[in-house]
Structures are given as structure tokens and as C-alpha cells.
Design a protein around this motif. Structure first.
Motif, PDB file in Angstrom:
ATOM      1  N   MET A 256       7.275  15.772  -3.078  1.00 53.54           N
ATOM      2  CA  MET A 256       6.945  14.342  -3.191  1.00 53.54           C
ATOM      3  C   MET A 256       6.609  13.791  -1.808  1.00 53.54           C
ATOM      4  O   MET A 256       7.332  14.025  -0.845  1.00 53.54           O
ATOM      5  CB  MET A 256       8.110  13.566  -3.812  1.00 53.54           C
ATOM      6  N   THR A 257       5.536  13.040  -1.698  1.00 58.03           N
ATOM      7  CA  THR A 257       5.129  12.444  -0.435  1.00 58.03           C
ATOM      8  C   THR A 257       5.619  11.000  -0.345  1.00 58.03           C
ATOM      9  O   THR A 257       6.145  10.434  -1.312  1.00 58.03           O
ATOM     10  CB  THR A 257       3.605  12.464  -0.295  1.00 58.03           C
ATOM     11  N   PHE A 258       5.437  10.418   0.825  1.00 55.84           N
ATOM     12  CA  PHE A 258       5.791   9.013   1.033  1.00 55.84           C
ATOM     13  C   PHE A 258       5.058   8.115   0.043  1.00 55.84           C
ATOM     14  O   PHE A 258       5.633   7.153  -0.492  1.00 55.84           O
ATOM     15  CB  PHE A 258       5.455   8.619   2.468  1.00 55.84           C
ATOM     16  N   LEU A 259       3.806   8.428  -0.233  1.00 57.95           N
ATOM     17  CA  LEU A 259       3.016   7.613  -1.147  1.00 57.95           C
ATOM     18  C   LEU A 259       3.563   7.691  -2.574  1.00 57.95           C
ATOM     19  O   LEU A 259       3.514   6.710  -3.312  1.00 57.95           O
ATOM     20  CB  LEU A 259       1.551   8.055  -1.119  1.00 57.95           C
ATOM     21  N   ASP A 260       4.070   8.842  -2.950  1.00 47.50           N
ATOM     22  CA  ASP A 260       4.646   8.990  -4.285  1.00 47.50           C
ATOM     23  C   ASP A 260       5.961   8.235  -4.412  1.00 47.50           C
ATOM     24  O   ASP A 260       6.362   7.853  -5.517  1.00 47.50           O
ATOM     25  CB  ASP A 260       4.881  10.470  -4.604  1.00 47.50           C
ATOM     26  N   ALA A 261       6.662   8.042  -3.287  1.00 49.71           N
ATOM     27  CA  ALA A 261       7.966   7.390  -3.316  1.00 49.71           C
ATOM     28  C   ALA A 261       7.877   5.868  -3.331  1.00 49.71           C
ATOM     29  O   ALA A 261       8.881   5.193  -3.575  1.00 49.71           O
ATOM     30  CB  ALA A 261       8.801   7.845  -2.115  1.00 49.71           C
ATOM     31  N   LEU A 262       6.696   5.323  -3.095  1.00 50.47           N
ATOM     32  CA  LEU A 262       6.558   3.868  -3.077  1.00 50.47           C
ATOM     33  C   LEU A 262       6.796   3.288  -4.471  1.00 50.47           C
ATOM     34  O   LEU A 262       6.306   3.825  -5.467  1.00 50.47           O
ATOM     35  CB  LEU A 262       5.153   3.473  -2.619  1.00 50.47           C
ATOM     36  N   PRO A 263       7.538   2.178  -4.579  1.00 50.26           N
ATOM     37  CA  PRO A 263       7.670   1.496  -5.872  1.00 50.26           C
ATOM     38  C   PRO A 263       6.297   1.085  -6.398  1.00 50.26           C
ATOM     39  O   PRO A 263       5.369   0.835  -5.611  1.00 50.26           O
ATOM     40  CB  PRO A 263       8.536   0.279  -5.547  1.00 50.26           C
ATOM     41  N   PHE A 264       6.173   0.989  -7.715  1.00 45.35           N
ATOM     42  CA  PHE A 264       4.884   0.717  -8.339  1.00 45.35           C
ATOM     43  C   PHE A 264       4.218  -0.540  -7.760  1.00 45.35           C
ATOM     44  O   PHE A 264       3.066  -0.500  -7.321  1.00 45.35           O
ATOM     45  CB  PHE A 264       5.058   0.564  -9.851  1.00 45.35           C
ATOM     46  N   GLY A 265       4.934  -1.649  -7.764  1.00 44.67           N
ATOM     47  CA  GLY A 265       4.352  -2.902  -7.275  1.00 44.67           C
ATOM     48  C   GLY A 265       3.983  -2.847  -5.815  1.00 44.67           C
ATOM     49  O   GLY A 265       2.955  -3.399  -5.392  1.00 44.67           O
ATOM     50  N   THR A 266       4.806  -2.165  -5.015  1.00 43.78           N
ATOM     51  CA  THR A 266       4.521  -2.031  -3.587  1.00 43.78           C
ATOM     52  C   THR A 266       3.243  -1.231  -3.367  1.00 43.78           C
ATOM     53  O   THR A 266       2.410  -1.574  -2.516  1.00 43.78           O
ATOM     54  CB  THR A 266       5.696  -1.346  -2.868  1.00 43.78           C
ATOM     55  N   GLY A 267       3.084  -0.152  -4.134  1.00 43.75           N
ATOM     56  CA  GLY A 267       1.884   0.661  -4.005  1.00 43.75           C
ATOM     57  C   GLY A 267       0.624  -0.112  -4.348  1.00 43.75           C
ATOM     58  O   GLY A 267      -0.385  -0.043  -3.637  1.00 43.75           O
ATOM     59  N   VAL A 268       0.675  -0.878  -5.438  1.00 45.42           N
ATOM     60  CA  VAL A 268      -0.483  -1.669  -5.855  1.00 45.42           C
ATOM     61  C   VAL A 268      -0.816  -2.726  -4.803  1.00 45.42           C
ATOM     62  O   VAL A 268      -1.980  -2.916  -4.431  1.00 45.42           O
ATOM     63  CB  VAL A 268      -0.224  -2.337  -7.222  1.00 45.42           C
ATOM     64  N   ALA A 269       0.215  -3.426  -4.310  1.00 48.13           N
ATOM     65  CA  ALA A 269      -0.016  -4.470  -3.313  1.00 48.13           C
ATOM     66  C   ALA A 269      -0.560  -3.886  -2.012  1.00 48.13           C
ATOM     67  O   ALA A 269      -1.484  -4.448  -1.403  1.00 48.13           O
ATOM     68  CB  ALA A 269       1.284  -5.230  -3.044  1.00 48.13           C
ATOM     69  N   LEU A 270       0.013  -2.755  -1.590  1.00 52.85           N
ATOM     70  CA  LEU A 270      -0.452  -2.130  -0.347  1.00 52.85           C
ATOM     71  C   LEU A 270      -1.892  -1.651  -0.475  1.00 52.85           C
ATOM     72  O   LEU A 270      -2.691  -1.787   0.462  1.00 52.85           O
ATOM     73  CB  LEU A 270       0.465  -0.966   0.013  1.00 52.85           C
ATOM     74  N   ALA A 271      -2.245  -1.102  -1.641  1.00 51.78           N
ATOM     75  CA  ALA A 271      -3.625  -0.651  -1.854  1.00 51.78           C
ATOM     76  C   ALA A 271      -4.589  -1.834  -1.865  1.00 51.78           C
ATOM     77  O   ALA A 271      -5.710  -1.743  -1.352  1.00 51.78           O
ATOM     78  CB  ALA A 271      -3.723   0.126  -3.163  1.00 51.78           C
TER      79      ALA A 271
ATOM     80  N   MET B 174      -3.100   5.006 -11.594  1.00 53.42           N
ATOM     81  CA  MET B 174      -2.590   6.304 -11.134  1.00 53.42           C
ATOM     82  C   MET B 174      -1.678   6.094  -9.928  1.00 53.42           C
ATOM     83  O   MET B 174      -2.112   6.216  -8.782  1.00 53.42           O
ATOM     84  CB  MET B 174      -3.750   7.227 -10.721  1.00 53.42           C
ATOM     85  N   PRO B 175      -0.424   5.762 -10.153  1.00 61.84           N
ATOM     86  CA  PRO B 175       0.482   5.559  -9.016  1.00 61.84           C
ATOM     87  C   PRO B 175       0.656   6.846  -8.207  1.00 61.84           C
ATOM     88  O   PRO B 175       0.555   7.954  -8.733  1.00 61.84           O
ATOM     89  CB  PRO B 175       1.802   5.160  -9.701  1.00 61.84           C
ATOM     90  N   GLY B 176       0.899   6.679  -6.923  1.00 56.95           N
ATOM     91  CA  GLY B 176       1.176   7.827  -6.082  1.00 56.95           C
ATOM     92  C   GLY B 176      -0.046   8.349  -5.340  1.00 56.95           C
ATOM     93  O   GLY B 176      -1.079   7.691  -5.240  1.00 56.95           O
ATOM     94  N   THR B 177       0.088   9.574  -4.848  1.00 57.72           N
ATOM     95  CA  THR B 177      -0.953  10.177  -4.010  1.00 57.72           C
ATOM     96  C   THR B 177      -2.295  10.251  -4.718  1.00 57.72           C
ATOM     97  O   THR B 177      -3.341   9.976  -4.123  1.00 57.72           O
ATOM     98  CB  THR B 177      -0.519  11.587  -3.581  1.00 57.72           C
TER      99      THR B 177
END
Length: 256
Positions: free
Chosen positions: A1-16, A100-103
């Protein structure tokens, strides 16, 4: 698992989405300046009075809203193309990470961000720069393996097949109609897309791109301001859109 996979769903969407806003600002600048022969890396300035913009005036979306779409000094209107591209780029990132959450989602977003300037340049100038096509191809060969699970060999075959198929279509049109029916950048673009999707998903991409072109042709024909046969077709726009759309659709139709 990478750092990107560990991000919470909402955090990943907001960061993207935030990443897309920043990249969108650069993409808009590139699309506006490059065809005009201007430096893409130069300081941003008002197109009307030439005033160099401060950092606080370059915050994507927010600066345009605060300034109400006008230069603070001369009050000339700022081209809305900037905030529209920024918003579109943010939507690419948010959509990719929401679906597609994650990497894998970040790789899909990267594909969308790299396709966006190509689509815009083709739409505005019927130009698909070799340097952007080459960058897209190399990045796909290096990073796109996890996107659809296509092996490096499959992606090399996709590049070769995409380029050859489009080149043969262009050659056949030239032989039968006596003129160019396709720009020289289109086969290179499809070859670069093959570096991301692999040969298996390439037919779906070409089908979606063709359907998009047909819908566009029907809409243009209804306007009737110019014969359709005399109107250039920005195939790169449809190919870029279809390539981005193929990523979520291909696993659905190929699942056994």
C-alpha cells in the motif's frame, strides 16, 4: 500500500481537485501562449495593460472571483478561458479519485491532465504538438501499468497498433479523395494513448472517439453555416475524451 492508497476518500478527492486547479492554471497559460510563440514560463501579466500580476492574483478560481473577472488596474476583462480550464482540470482530478480511490485514480487523473492541453490545442488551433504527444507516450509506458492492468508489451503493441491504424486511415483517405482527411498529429496521439490503455482497450477508445465525432458532425450539419465536408474535424478532442472515458468503461465490458 502506498501513501496515496492510505489517504481517506474525501482527502484524496479534495487533494486531487486542488492539484487539478494548480495544473489547470499552467495548462491554460500553455494553451494561450504556446501557439502565439510566447514563453510559457514568463511572469503572468494583464493582456491589456501589461501589468505583472502578483502572486495573490494568481490563486486559481479564487483570484478571478475576487477581481470579478477584471484587471485590478485597467479593469479590462480577463479571458474566462483561464478559470474554465482550471475548473475543468479540478473536475478531472476529483472525478478520477471519486471513481477510483488510491494510486490507480491518481494515474487516471494524470492521464486526464496530460490529455487536457492536447484536446484544447486541437480544439482551438487544430494542433497536436509532437512534444506533448511524446511526453504522453513516455509517461504511459513508464507509469500506466496499474491503470488497466495492461503489461508493458501490451502497451507497446497498443502504441504500434494505434499509430498504424490511424496512419492507414489517413493514407486511404488521401488515395481515394485526393486530400488530407486527418492531421499528422492524430496518429501520434492515438499511438501515445495506446501506451496508456494497451491494445485490448484501444478498439473501445476508437469507437467512443468515432461516436463523438459523428455526434459533433450532426450538430455542425444542423447549423448549416459551412458544408461539413469543408470543415476541419478536431479528432484529437474526441480521442482525448474517449481515452479518459475508456478507463472506467473497459473493466465493465471486459469483465467475465
Amino acid at each position: 500500500m502506498t501513501f496515496l492508497d492510505a489517504l481517506p476518500f474525501g482527502t484524496g478527492v479534495a487533494l486531487a481537485a486542488l492539484t487539478g486547479l494548480v495544473l489547470g492554471s499552467f495548462i491554460a497559460t500553455l494553451v494561450l501562449r504556446w501557439p502565439a510563440g510566447r514563453s510559457v514560463l514568463g511572469r503572468s501579466q494583464c493582456d491589456d495593460c501589461g501589468r505583472v500580476l502578483r502572486a495573490i492574483e494568481l490563486v486559481p478560481l479564487l483570484s478571478a472571483m475576487v477581481a470579478r473577472g477584471c484587471c485590478r488596474k485597467c479593469r479590462a476583462a480577463i479571458d474566462p478561458f483561464h478559470w474554465r480550464v482550471e475548473l475543468g482540470s479540478a473536475l478531472i482530478g476529483a472525478t478520477a479519485l471519486a471513481v477510483m480511490p488510491g494510486t490507480t485514480g491518481w494515474i487516471w487523473a494524470l492521464l486526464g491532465w496530460m490529455l487536457l492541453p492536447l484536446a484544447l490545442l486541437d480544439a482551438r488551433h487544430f494542433w497536436l504538438p509532437d512534444r506533448l504527444n511524446a511526453l504522453l507516450a513516455v509517461t504511459g509506458l513508464l507509469l500506466a501499468g496499474p491503470l488497466l492492468g495492461a503489461s508493458l508489451l501490451d502497451r507497446w503493441i497498443g502504441a504500434l497498433a494505434g499509430g498504424v491504424i490511424l496512419s492507414l486511415i489517413a493514407w486511404g483517405y488521401r488515395c481515394t479523395r485526393g486530400g488530407d482527411g486527418m492531421g499528422g498529429g492524430d496518429p501520434k496521439l492515438v499511438a501515445a494513448i495506446g501506451c496508456w490503455l494497451g491494445w485490448q482497450a484501444l478498439p473501445l477508445m476508437l469507437l467512443l472517439a468515432s461516436l463523438g465525432g459523428i455526434v459533433w458532425a450532426l450538430l455542425v450539419q444542423r447549423k448549416g453555416d459551412q458544408p461539413l465536408a469543408q470543415r476541419p474535424v478536431p479528432f484529437g478532442v474526441f480521442a482525448c475524451t474517449a481515452a479518459f472515458a475508456t478507463v472506467p468503461f473497459w473493466p465493465l465490458i471486459s469483465a467475465r
